[in-house]
Design a protein around this motif. Sequence first.
Motif, PDB file in Angstrom:
ATOM      1  N   TYR A 158      53.562  35.013  39.678  1.00 18.13           N
ATOM      2  CA  TYR A 158      52.882  34.613  40.917  1.00 18.13           C
ATOM      3  C   TYR A 158      53.857  34.273  42.036  1.00 18.13           C
ATOM      4  CZ  TYR A 158      47.839  34.821  40.561  1.00 18.13           C
ATOM      5  OH  TYR A 158      46.538  35.273  40.538  1.00 18.13           O
TER       6      TYR A 158
ATOM      7  N   ARG B 216      38.368  40.918  32.336  1.00 18.05           N
ATOM      8  CA  ARG B 216      39.478  41.072  33.284  1.00 18.05           C
ATOM      9  C   ARG B 216      40.815  40.801  32.605  1.00 18.05           C
ATOM     10  NH1 ARG B 216      39.323  37.803  38.841  1.00 18.05           N
ATOM     11  NH2 ARG B 216      39.924  36.086  37.491  1.00 18.05           N
TER      12      ARG B 216
ATOM     13  N   ILE C 236      36.124  37.179  40.337  1.00 17.35           N
ATOM     14  CA  ILE C 236      34.800  37.044  39.714  1.00 17.35           C
ATOM     15  C   ILE C 236      33.868  36.361  40.728  1.00 17.35           C
ATOM     16  CG2 ILE C 236      33.523  36.090  37.731  1.00 17.35           C
ATOM     17  CD1 ILE C 236      35.787  37.985  36.794  1.00 17.35           C
ATOM     18  N   THR C 237      34.393  35.358  41.440  1.00 18.63           N
ATOM     19  CA  THR C 237      33.599  34.668  42.464  1.00 18.63           C
ATOM     20  C   THR C 237      33.229  35.654  43.565  1.00 18.63           C
ATOM     21  OG1 THR C 237      35.126  32.858  42.023  1.00 18.63           O
ATOM     22  CG2 THR C 237      33.499  32.484  43.739  1.00 18.63           C
TER      23      THR C 237
ATOM     24  N   THR D 150      37.541  30.785  41.728  1.00 18.74           N
ATOM     25  CA  THR D 150      36.972  30.016  40.628  1.00 18.74           C
ATOM     26  C   THR D 150      37.055  28.520  40.884  1.00 18.74           C
ATOM     27  OG1 THR D 150      37.364  31.737  39.019  1.00 18.74           O
ATOM     28  CG2 THR D 150      37.334  29.490  38.178  1.00 18.74           C
TER      29      THR D 150
ATOM     30  N   GLU E 268      44.109  39.003  50.971  1.00 19.68           N
ATOM     31  CA  GLU E 268      43.523  37.822  50.311  1.00 19.68           C
ATOM     32  C   GLU E 268      44.374  36.590  50.578  1.00 19.68           C
ATOM     33  OE1 GLU E 268      43.464  38.320  45.998  1.00 19.68           O
ATOM     34  OE2 GLU E 268      45.384  39.371  46.057  1.00 19.68           O
TER      35      GLU E 268
HETATM   36  N1  PMP Z   1      43.037  36.266  44.397  1.00 23.69           N
HETATM   37  C1  PMP Z   1      44.037  35.721  43.688  1.00 23.69           C
HETATM   38  C2  PMP Z   1      45.442  36.132  43.986  1.00 23.69           C
HETATM   39  C3  PMP Z   1      43.767  34.789  42.683  1.00 23.69           C
HETATM   40  O1  PMP Z   1      44.752  34.242  41.966  1.00 23.69           O
HETATM   41  C4  PMP Z   1      42.416  34.431  42.426  1.00 23.69           C
HETATM   42  C5  PMP Z   1      42.080  33.479  41.307  1.00 23.69           C
HETATM   43  N2  PMP Z   1      42.487  32.181  41.508  1.00 23.69           N
HETATM   44  C6  PMP Z   1      41.406  34.997  43.205  1.00 23.69           C
HETATM   45  C7  PMP Z   1      41.753  35.940  44.174  1.00 23.69           C
HETATM   46  C8  PMP Z   1      39.967  34.638  43.001  1.00 23.69           C
HETATM   47  O2  PMP Z   1      39.509  35.149  41.775  1.00 23.69           O
HETATM   48  P1  PMP Z   1      38.367  34.443  40.931  1.00 23.69           P
HETATM   49  O3  PMP Z   1      37.179  34.370  41.811  1.00 23.69           O
HETATM   50  O4  PMP Z   1      38.156  35.336  39.754  1.00 23.69           O
HETATM   51  O5  PMP Z   1      38.870  33.087  40.554  1.00 23.69           O
END
Ligand code: PMP
Length: 301
Positions: A158, A55, A214-215, A251, A187
Amino acid sequence: MAEDGRKIYINGQLVDRSEATISVFDHGFLYGDGVFEGIRVYSGRIFKLDAHLARLFRSAKAILLSVPMSPETLRAAVMEAVKANGLMDAYIRLIVSRGVGDLGLDPLRCSHPSVIIIVQEISIYPPEVYARGLDLASVVIRRPAPDALNPAMKTLNYLNNILAKIEGNQRGVPEVLMLNREGWVVEGTADNFFLVKDGVLLTPPTYVGILNGITRQVVIELARELGHPVSEMNVTLFDVYTADEAFLTGTAAEIVPAVSCDGRTIGSGQPGPITHQLTERFRTYARGEGVVAVDSLTART
Ligand code: PMP
């Protein structure tokens, strides 16, 4: 800062925290120009390292940032940084920034991207949040459209998520739901979103403008293995308010139940049975069961 023996990887060197500094002319600092990953270490094993590296390389490619290492070398550097810090359970922050340039925006002025790896103790929600679930609020700020700044890219910029987080703070909730311009739920500020309705898991599809967590991907797989249908489909706030269960995935948070949104109780107002079952399954999987998916590493040599 008192030295705690922790080492930070910066451009090929492992340095003490107090020496871990970057230039004020780094475009990661000046403009949020760069990409990153947040990765977990469970019992000395890095969870889904290859998926995170893939990623990171995709995010970098999309912003035309050339990672100055091969995936194999970067993988070895991450392992080295974890070993150097001797933590069996940790959070890894892997950052590739555009590097040092001048005050202009032009990335052509930045000749050497910076690679930084921070390994530290993981900070998560307290256990009562998992036991009771959290309250959500939908926020006014919208997630950028994929043709503006695609949320699929995990970039250092961010501010959109931070503005949503500030709205959450003002409303007194620990996490929020963000919508896209069309009004679809996308999200959280740092997590993906799922709801359960009539035994079916629903989660927003990637094209609405989300980070494909990924989660999220692991949870979709595990849910299907457990016999729960999963549908990646557009979700409205009405669907959230009238869901049987809801949870966020990420994560750091793993799976965290949500029990209300905008003052509407979700389901029974308690973390639901499917959320519970998935949380247990995910924890077992992440802590070593899914050995094929877990990258082996002994953090202490
Ligand atoms: N959405 C956003 C905006 C994120 O920053 C993250 C990661 N913290 C996620 C979703 C979840 O992604 P992951 O499961 O890969 O941590």
